[in-house]
Design a protein around this motif. Sequence first.
Motif, PDB file in Angstrom:
ATOM      1  N   UNK A  77       0.170  -1.075  -0.375  1.00  0.00           N
ATOM      2  CA  UNK A  77      -0.263   0.247  -0.389  1.00  0.00           C
ATOM      3  C   UNK A  77       0.947   1.264  -0.045  1.00  0.00           C
ATOM      4  N   UNK A  78       2.201   1.207   0.954  1.00  0.00           N
ATOM      5  CA  UNK A  78       2.832   2.681   0.780  1.00  0.00           C
ATOM      6  C   UNK A  78       3.584   2.592  -0.207  1.00  0.00           C
ATOM      7  N   UNK A  79       3.422   1.182  -1.318  1.00  0.00           N
ATOM      8  CA  UNK A  79       4.390   1.496  -2.924  1.00  0.00           C
ATOM      9  C   UNK A  79       3.137   2.047  -3.777  1.00  0.00           C
ATOM     10  N   UNK A  80       1.979   1.595  -3.601  1.00  0.00           N
ATOM     11  CA  UNK A  80       1.129   2.003  -4.333  1.00  0.00           C
ATOM     12  C   UNK A  80       0.558   0.615  -4.937  1.00  0.00           C
ATOM     13  N   UNK A  81       1.159  -0.576  -4.328  1.00  0.00           N
ATOM     14  CA  UNK A  81       0.670  -1.440  -5.850  1.00  0.00           C
ATOM     15  C   UNK A  81      -0.349  -2.166  -5.268  1.00  0.00           C
ATOM     16  N   UNK A  82      -0.816  -2.529  -6.291  1.00  0.00           N
ATOM     17  CA  UNK A  82      -2.446  -3.495  -5.638  1.00  0.00           C
ATOM     18  C   UNK A  82      -2.115  -4.955  -4.302  1.00  0.00           C
ATOM     19  N   UNK A  83      -2.013  -5.316  -4.207  1.00  0.00           N
ATOM     20  CA  UNK A  83      -2.347  -6.375  -2.968  1.00  0.00           C
ATOM     21  C   UNK A  83      -2.476  -8.204  -3.619  1.00  0.00           C
ATOM     22  N   UNK A  84      -1.904  -8.699  -3.176  1.00  0.00           N
ATOM     23  CA  UNK A  84      -2.029 -10.321  -3.927  1.00  0.00           C
ATOM     24  C   UNK A  84      -3.413 -10.656  -2.349  1.00  0.00           C
ATOM     25  N   UNK A  85      -4.619 -11.373  -3.519  1.00  0.00           N
ATOM     26  CA  UNK A  85      -5.254 -11.745  -2.185  1.00  0.00           C
ATOM     27  C   UNK A  85      -6.557 -10.433  -1.350  1.00  0.00           C
ATOM     28  N   UNK A  86      -6.466  -9.663  -1.859  1.00  0.00           N
ATOM     29  CA  UNK A  86      -7.540  -8.987  -1.142  1.00  0.00           C
ATOM     30  C   UNK A  86      -6.476  -8.721  -0.230  1.00  0.00           C
ATOM     31  N   UNK A  87      -7.806  -8.516   0.624  1.00  0.00           N
ATOM     32  CA  UNK A  87      -7.449  -7.426   2.002  1.00  0.00           C
ATOM     33  C   UNK A  87      -7.494  -8.552   2.860  1.00  0.00           C
TER      34      UNK A  87
END
Length: 198
Positions: free
Chosen positions: A186-196
């Motif tokens: 999130x800090x790097x502005x990338x989407x997370x894998x696997x969702x929240x």
Amino acid sequence: MLFRRRQPETFAQKLRGALWPRRSWRRSARYMQRRVLRLRATPHAIAAGIAAGVFSTFTPFLGFHFIIAFALAWMIRGSLAGAALGCLLGNPVTFPLIWASTYELGRYVLAAETPDGHAPASLGPSLLKGDLSAIWTPYLKPMLVGSIPLGAGFGLLTYLIVLAMARSFQETRLRRSAAERAMAAARAGQPTLGGPLP
């Protein structure tokens, strides 16, 4: 040497350190708990290894506990490091309790007569010659018979406790690791894998 003591420990200090924790029982127990839970193995392997070590400690074969624990751990797919840690149950503080309880239970199971309270006259020479037949029937046989149910009972109890603790510890560590990865992404502005996370 880098971490050598300025004043070497005396024999009395080494003996005290072997029989009594340097800081406190609580801190030593917490340290051992963390060492066990941080083993790199599945919860079953950790719990099975510890249980194998606990079981072997109840046997009267002093000096062979690690070998027995490793063999049992290998047969039940337990951790060998866990088996070594489980053997630490046997120490100068607990051995008198273990030996007395295994002897009394074995004597009860075998319906053996109580010796007169004195060691056999040939005990010393028999041990020096390596002839254990003199103490097999009155002492070692009852201890071996009593060690099997006691060791199995304490081993099973240890397995269940350590299994629950190891599962909980590893699940918490996985959740924390996933949360840290999500925050970094999130800090790097990338989407997370696997969702929240749930």
